[in-house]
Design a protein around this motif. Sequence first.
Motif, PDB file in Angstrom:
ATOM      1  N   GLN A 179       0.857  -1.178   0.000  1.00  0.00           N
ATOM      2  CA  GLN A 179       0.000   0.000   0.000  1.00  0.00           C
ATOM      3  C   GLN A 179       0.900   1.237   0.000  1.00  0.00           C
ATOM      4  O   GLN A 179       2.124   1.127   0.111  1.00  0.00           O
ATOM      5  CB  GLN A 179      -0.915   0.004   1.242  1.00  0.00           C
ATOM      6  N   LYS A 180       0.311   2.414  -0.150  1.00  0.00           N
ATOM      7  CA  LYS A 180       1.084   3.657  -0.086  1.00  0.00           C
ATOM      8  C   LYS A 180       1.737   3.746   1.288  1.00  0.00           C
ATOM      9  O   LYS A 180       1.147   3.321   2.278  1.00  0.00           O
ATOM     10  CB  LYS A 180       0.174   4.866  -0.321  1.00  0.00           C
ATOM     11  N   PRO A 181       2.954   4.277   1.382  1.00  0.00           N
ATOM     12  CA  PRO A 181       3.751   4.936   0.335  1.00  0.00           C
ATOM     13  C   PRO A 181       4.656   3.985  -0.456  1.00  0.00           C
ATOM     14  O   PRO A 181       5.396   4.432  -1.326  1.00  0.00           O
ATOM     15  CB  PRO A 181       4.592   5.919   1.141  1.00  0.00           C
ATOM     16  N   GLN A 182       4.629   2.680  -0.176  1.00  0.00           N
ATOM     17  CA  GLN A 182       5.523   1.743  -0.869  1.00  0.00           C
ATOM     18  C   GLN A 182       5.022   1.343  -2.249  1.00  0.00           C
ATOM     19  O   GLN A 182       5.781   0.829  -3.063  1.00  0.00           O
ATOM     20  CB  GLN A 182       5.682   0.466  -0.027  1.00  0.00           C
ATOM     21  N   LEU A 183       3.756   1.594  -2.531  1.00  0.00           N
ATOM     22  CA  LEU A 183       3.116   1.051  -3.721  1.00  0.00           C
ATOM     23  C   LEU A 183       3.803   1.482  -5.020  1.00  0.00           C
ATOM     24  O   LEU A 183       4.041   0.654  -5.911  1.00  0.00           O
ATOM     25  CB  LEU A 183       1.642   1.448  -3.751  1.00  0.00           C
ATOM     26  N   ALA A 184       4.123   2.752  -5.157  1.00  0.00           N
ATOM     27  CA  ALA A 184       4.720   3.245  -6.398  1.00  0.00           C
ATOM     28  C   ALA A 184       6.077   2.587  -6.654  1.00  0.00           C
ATOM     29  O   ALA A 184       6.376   2.155  -7.778  1.00  0.00           O
ATOM     30  CB  ALA A 184       4.870   4.762  -6.353  1.00  0.00           C
TER      31      ALA A 184
END
Length: 228
Positions: A179-184
């Motif tokens: 999930q965000k913030p790791q997703l990108a």
Amino acid sequence: MNFALNTPVETTLGEQLLLLSLDDESGVEKQAANVSYAIAAASLVELALAGRVEVHDDQVTVRDAAPLGDPTLDAALADLSGDQKRKPRRTKEWIEHLKKGAVAGTTKSLVGKGLLREEKKKVLGLFPVRRYPEADGSVEAALRQRLDEVVMRGADPDERTASLVALLHGAKLHGLLYQKPQLATARTNMEKIAHGQWAGSAVRRAVKAAEDALTAIVVVTVVTTTVL
């Protein structure tokens, strides 16, 4: 660096996708439509890894019709073998065709292996539904650890791990892992892994065809849903 999964229960790529998609407590499947297509695509990839099928010019052909001993994969292989006398189908067509029984067969297999348990409930006290919460979380925990080592920490993937990453990426299922913030960052890393030189040309062709087909299916599904 190499990182390998070492668990007492062996699982197929389709089973791994389903484990990642199910809520551990409720058994509710996340992103069910995309997951069902990814599981169908996983059958083709498994058969390619086993040397049973190959993909040339996006057409799937059977090289060896000998069963593997897995009911879901053997059913897919028999289906492919029985279709050989007709005009060869493209990867996307096979994924759409195999999707029909993919989730049911995979779920049954995971229950049989003791990784899921079946619960029967009624929605609003009227409509019977089946849910599949986790019965043994050790396999999924080891799977997530392995994927995190590869996706976020730079470990070298084996063929099966890289194939799983490619299926997740093609079906836009990055959110099952991060999930965000790791997703990108995870999405970028998964794309690089999916397109890396981690397998022989025959396997890479099959995985790339499956990934491209999944991306096309997901895009069409999203557009159709938006229009409706």
